[in-house]
Design an enzyme around this catalytic site. Structure first.
Site, short mmCIF file in Angstrom:
data_model
loop_
_atom_site.label_atom_id
_atom_site.label_comp_id
_atom_site.label_asym_id
_atom_site.label_seq_id
_atom_site.Cartn_x
_atom_site.Cartn_y
_atom_site.Cartn_z
N GLU A 105 7.85 10.10 3.11
CA GLU A 105 8.85 11.05 2.56
C GLU A 105 9.07 12.21 3.51
OE1 GLU A 105 10.67 10.90 -0.43
OE2 GLU A 105 9.94 8.84 -0.39
N ASP A 154 13.69 4.10 -6.86
CA ASP A 154 12.29 4.24 -6.41
C ASP A 154 11.92 5.71 -6.52
OD1 ASP A 154 9.78 3.57 -5.04
OD2 ASP A 154 10.63 4.57 -3.29
N SER A 155 10.66 6.02 -6.27
CA SER A 155 10.23 7.41 -6.29
C SER A 155 10.81 8.21 -5.13
CB SER A 155 8.70 7.47 -6.20
OG SER A 155 8.28 6.89 -4.98
N CYS A 180 10.11 -0.39 -6.75
CA CYS A 180 8.89 0.42 -6.74
C CYS A 180 7.84 -0.33 -7.55
CB CYS A 180 9.20 1.77 -7.39
SG CYS A 180 7.77 2.84 -7.60
N HIS A 228 6.91 1.94 0.06
CA HIS A 228 6.89 2.88 1.19
C HIS A 228 6.15 2.30 2.40
CE1 HIS A 228 8.15 5.86 -1.78
NE2 HIS A 228 8.30 6.76 -0.82
N CYS A 242 3.30 -1.43 -1.94
CA CYS A 242 4.07 -0.24 -2.26
C CYS A 242 5.26 -0.25 -1.32
CB CYS A 242 3.21 1.01 -2.04
SG CYS A 242 4.13 2.57 -1.96
N1 DGL Z 1 7.24 3.17 -3.56
C1 DGL Z 1 6.38 3.15 -4.66
C2 DGL Z 1 5.71 1.84 -4.93
O1 DGL Z 1 6.23 0.81 -4.53
C3 DGL Z 1 5.57 4.32 -5.04
C4 DGL Z 1 5.08 5.30 -4.06
C5 DGL Z 1 4.75 6.56 -4.80
O2 DGL Z 1 5.70 7.28 -5.08
O3 DGL Z 1 3.58 6.77 -5.14
O4 DGL Z 1 4.69 1.77 -5.55
#
Ligand code: DGL
Length: 288
Positions: A161, A17-18, A81, A195, A193
């Site tokens: 984050e 993931d990011s 992600c 996150h 997302c």
């Molecule tokens: N966790 C990511 C997602 O599911 C991306 C969040 C990000 O880095 O912009 O889209």
């Protein structure tokens, strides 16, 4: 392909993931496949992915998966992600010698649940503007009885984050994104997302008890279990979870502890390994 990158039949599952968000998928994977070894890469130094273009996200994703295959001989990849799936899933499926599980906002389950016929979709700009998401919506808009209200949420991945999941500023941001959706009649919100499940308590508090929140972590873990859980179904011995971050190791470990809770115990999770980007390639920093 170099010999080291031939996947091992009993290799671990690679997840990326990011940043920290994909760990909300990992905790569902651990719940469903407690014995599996999982290798996780959080590309924290590039977070948020939502602000990068598709070509850049594809390049990050290809290099991260190359690393997972070369170094660990992973037998499968989970793209934890939504944004990276939108930008890179097709390319990864085409280029990698192992199965790839991606994820997308839970449009279909949300359409089945809503009573008002209005569904709010919270996701990144990258996901919402992708051709893949447009195709998904077209498939589930059906006869037009359900209206999907798209809401990009810049700032929320950063809050996760940076360990600001329950500050007044993050609450204000959640209110700014969620309240207009409620005012338009949404009774169902898609957390599109990985996150956002970290912010679930806050989003639920802002949305109130009458609103259903849906995310796809458990569904993605089920799909991964169906594809990959061939070795140790039902085992009681915890599989190892190896974490990597391209960002600040200390901040990443704090976030990982908060997301994984007691699942981090007995899995030799810490310390996380630090990775560096050098000329578009991922390397270890020599300390792990
Ligand atoms: N966790 C990511 C997602 O599911 C991306 C969040 C990000 O880095 O912009 O889209």
């Amino acid at each position: 392909m170099p010999p080291g990158s031939v996947p091992a039949l009993d290799g671990p599952i690679g997840v990326f993931d990011s940043g920290l968000g994909g760990l909300t998928v990992v905790r569902e994977m651990i719940a469903q496949m407690p014995g599996e070894a999982i290798i996780y890469v959080g590309d924290s130094c590039h977070a948020p992915y939502g602000t990068h273009g598709e070509a850049a996200i594809r390049a990050f994703s290809l290099e991260i998966t190359r690393f997972l295959l070369d170094r660990y001989r992973c037998r499968g990849i989970v793209v934890a992600c939504n944004t990276a799936t939108s930008a890179a899933a097709e390319t990864l499926r085409f280029q990698l010698p192992v199965p790839v599980v991606g994820m997308e906002p839970a449009v279909k389950p949300a359409a089945a649940v809503t009573k008002t016929g209005k569904v709010g979709i919270l996701a990144t700009v990258g996901t919402l503007s992708s051709a893949r998401f447009a195709a998904l919506l077209t498939r589930f808009e059906g006869d037009g009885t359900v209206e999907f209200l798209m809401q990009p949420c810049p700032g929320l991945p950063e809050a996760v984050e940076e360990g600001r999941a329950d500050t007044p500023e993050t609450r204000a941001l959640v209110e700014k994104y969620v309240l207009p959706l409620l005012a338009q009649g949404a009774d169902t919100l898609v957390l599109g997302c990985t996150h956002y499940p970290v912010l679930r308590p806050l989003i639920a508090a802002v949305a109130g008890p009458g609103v259903t929140l849906i995310d796809t972590g458990a569904a993605v873990a089920r799909r991964a279990a169906a594809l990959f859980d061939i070795r140790r179904p039902g085992t009681k011995t915890p599989g190892r979870l190896t974490l990597h971050t391209t960002g600040d190791r200390h901040a990443f470990e704090g976030g990982a502890r908060a997301i994984l809770g007691e699942m981090a115990e007995n899995r030799e999770v810490f310390p996380a390994c630090k990775l560096l980007w050098r000329n578009g390639e991922l390397t270890t920093d020599g300390t792990n």
